[in-house]
Design a protein around this motif. Structure first.
Motif, mmCIF file in Angstrom:
data_model
loop_
_atom_site.group_PDB
_atom_site.id
_atom_site.type_symbol
_atom_site.label_atom_id
_atom_site.label_comp_id
_atom_site.label_asym_id
_atom_site.label_seq_id
_atom_site.Cartn_x
_atom_site.Cartn_y
_atom_site.Cartn_z
ATOM 1 N N TRP A 168 13.157 11.161 5.025
ATOM 2 C CA TRP A 168 12.921 9.782 4.623
ATOM 3 C C TRP A 168 11.932 9.724 3.466
ATOM 4 O O TRP A 168 11.097 10.615 3.288
ATOM 5 N N CYS A 169 12.064 8.690 2.681
ATOM 6 C CA CYS A 169 11.165 8.403 1.565
ATOM 7 C C CYS A 169 10.710 6.954 1.669
ATOM 8 O O CYS A 169 11.434 6.096 2.172
ATOM 9 N N PHE A 170 9.525 6.704 1.191
ATOM 10 C CA PHE A 170 8.946 5.363 1.235
ATOM 11 C C PHE A 170 7.906 5.296 0.136
ATOM 12 O O PHE A 170 7.600 6.307 -0.509
ATOM 13 N N PHE A 171 7.356 4.113 -0.126
ATOM 14 C CA PHE A 171 6.297 4.060 -1.127
ATOM 15 C C PHE A 171 5.084 4.833 -0.598
ATOM 16 O O PHE A 171 4.892 4.990 0.614
ATOM 17 N N ASP A 172 4.268 5.303 -1.485
ATOM 18 C CA ASP A 172 3.131 6.142 -1.116
ATOM 19 C C ASP A 172 2.125 5.325 -0.319
ATOM 20 O O ASP A 172 1.481 4.414 -0.842
ATOM 21 N N MET A 173 1.995 5.650 0.971
ATOM 22 C CA MET A 173 1.042 4.950 1.825
ATOM 23 C C MET A 173 -0.319 5.636 1.866
ATOM 24 O O MET A 173 -1.220 5.204 2.592
ATOM 25 N N HIS A 174 -0.464 6.719 1.097
ATOM 26 C CA HIS A 174 -1.739 7.429 0.968
ATOM 27 C C HIS A 174 -2.086 7.575 -0.518
ATOM 28 O O HIS A 174 -2.274 8.687 -1.007
ATOM 29 N N PRO A 175 -2.124 6.459 -1.242
ATOM 30 C CA PRO A 175 -2.317 6.566 -2.694
ATOM 31 C C PRO A 175 -3.735 6.991 -3.050
ATOM 32 O O PRO A 175 -4.711 6.590 -2.409
ATOM 33 N N SER A 176 -3.813 7.804 -4.080
ATOM 34 C CA SER A 176 -5.122 8.230 -4.578
ATOM 35 C C SER A 176 -5.536 7.441 -5.819
ATOM 36 O O SER A 176 -6.726 7.329 -6.128
ATOM 37 N N ASP A 177 -4.554 6.890 -6.537
ATOM 38 C CA ASP A 177 -4.867 6.125 -7.739
ATOM 39 C C ASP A 177 -4.995 4.646 -7.415
ATOM 40 O O ASP A 177 -4.546 4.168 -6.360
ATOM 41 N N ARG A 178 -5.597 3.919 -8.329
ATOM 42 C CA ARG A 178 -5.875 2.503 -8.104
ATOM 43 C C ARG A 178 -4.593 1.678 -8.023
ATOM 44 O O ARG A 178 -4.460 0.798 -7.166
ATOM 45 N N ARG A 179 -3.627 1.947 -8.889
ATOM 46 C CA ARG A 179 -2.386 1.185 -8.894
ATOM 47 C C ARG A 179 -1.611 1.371 -7.595
ATOM 48 O O ARG A 179 -1.036 0.415 -7.053
ATOM 49 N N GLY A 180 -1.595 2.604 -7.123
ATOM 50 C CA GLY A 180 -0.902 2.850 -5.867
ATOM 51 C C GLY A 180 -1.543 2.122 -4.700
ATOM 52 O O GLY A 180 -0.853 1.614 -3.806
ATOM 53 N N GLN A 181 -2.854 2.061 -4.685
ATOM 54 C CA GLN A 181 -3.559 1.343 -3.623
ATOM 55 C C GLN A 181 -3.271 -0.152 -3.689
ATOM 56 O O GLN A 181 -3.111 -0.814 -2.656
ATOM 57 N N ILE A 182 -3.204 -0.682 -4.905
ATOM 58 C CA ILE A 182 -2.902 -2.110 -5.060
ATOM 59 C C ILE A 182 -1.500 -2.414 -4.551
ATOM 60 O O ILE A 182 -1.282 -3.400 -3.840
#
Length: 357
Positions: free
Chosen positions: A170-184
């Motif tokens: 399975w794939c999904f959006f990154d739920m462990h983001p390290s960058d600011r955009r991913g966290q937003i």
């Protein structure tokens, strides 16, 4: 953590799974949605399609498309013992992640639209009758799809990203983001889902309160629901209760299956170590929604609800729900003539009675 868990080069034995489980879920989702669409088509032919009916149909179609978009890929990964990226490259992983994000948002948005429709219909009848039409449902679906599509394409523009999770099925959006955009991006997804869940619950609570108030007020004013006008009022309340029951149960199911994922996204912001196993459990819960929704609709169809009402009140199964609550009935064996024909059988003192033709 082993190398296989870090890179997801193949399906590791630490993540048990068989094609039988995925195949059963896929079959249940497809058959349930097709059967639900069949029932909706029968109802459409029997009576005019309402705005609520259009939204329910859109929800069932959305669940069916979501099942067809992702379940076969999971089956292929288990059967081939390969990850999604090994089967179809990065593009297949992006498709899977996009589909999961898109259909989870679309389903919740349609449920919210159904709740708002019931809230306007019961709590603000004047506005509902003046400004809403059946065609609003045909516009609501494309608008919801467009909003969800725009949000789910943001990872392709660099705001967030779709990643593969172990065991690679399975794939999904990154739920462990390290960058600011991913966290937003992750934060906005969780916040939007949470807001829609809260709004749906509030709308359903408001509708339940209004229906209970209507029932008590009309019963106090008219004593009972006997007579043509009383039965018509009761039939209106009965129809609203049927719609509300279906909507509440669907909402409860979606909250149970989706809220854990929302909580997991928020929790991952404070978690140092990545736990794909926990994320996988939450995603599996989310995937159950498209399977359960159509069966909830099938079980809570009006005919089934009327049967349950009759059993609950220990009455014979009625042909319509109104007969369950009729208070006045003629004695057994006595059937009064129809009012329209009563004058034909009336005999006045001045009228001679002919004994022979």
């Amino acid at each position: 953590m082993s190398k296989s868990e870090e890179t997801c080069e193949y399906l590791d034995e630490a993540y048990p799974g068989t094609p039988a489980v995925s195949a059963s879920m896929f079959a249940a989702g497809v058959l349930g949605n097709i059967f639900a669409l069949f029932l909706l088509e029968i109802r459409r032919r029997r009576k005019n399609r309402s705005l609520f009916h259009v939204l329910v149909t859109t929800l069932v179609i959305t669940d069916l498309l979501g099942t067809l978009a992702v379940s076969p890929l999971v089956l292929a990964a288990y059967i081939k013992r390969q990850t999604l990226e090994e089967i179809g490259g990065r593009a297949l992983c992006n498709h899977f992640g996009f589909s999961m994000t898109f259909f989870s948002l679309a389903t919740m948005s349609i449920l919210l639209a159904m709740a708002v429709e019931r809230w306007l219909s019961i709590g603000h009848a004047y506005i509902y009758e003046k400004y809403t039409r059946k065609r609003c449902g045909y516009f609501a679906g494309p608008v919801i799809y467009l909003f969800c599509f725009a949000f789910c394409t943001l990872p392709f523009a660099g705001v967030g990203k779709y990643v593969m999770y172990c065991p690679g099925t399975w794939c999904f959006f990154d739920m462990h983001p390290s960058d600011r955009r991913g966290q937003i991006y992750a934060g906005v997804y969780a916040s939007v889902m949470l807001v829609m869940i809260v709004c749906t619950v509030l709308c359903n609570g408001s509708v339940s309160h209004h229906l209970l108030s209507m029932y008590r007020r009309r019963k106090n004013n008219h004593g009972s629901f006997r007579g043509p006008r009383g039965q018509k009022r009761y039939k209106s309340i009965t129809k609203e209760v049927e719609h509300l029951t279906l909507l509440i149960v669907m909402t409860v199911c979606f909250v149970v299956f989706s809220l854990p994922l929302v909580v997991q996204v928020y929790t991952n912001f404070t978690r140092v170590e990545k736990c794909d196993r926990q994320d996988l459990r939450m995603l599996r819960l989310l995937s159950f929604n498209s399977i359960v929704d159509p069966w909830v609709f099938i079980i809570l169809s009006p005919s089934v609800l009327r049967f349950l009402w009759a059993k609950l009140l220990r009455q014979p199964t009625p042909t319509s729900m109104e007969r369950v609550f009729q208070n006045a009935r003629p004695p057994a064996g006595i059937r009064p003539p129809p009012l329209a024909d009563a004058h034909k059988h009336a005999v006045s003192p001045q009228t001679p009675i002919a004994l022979c033709p």
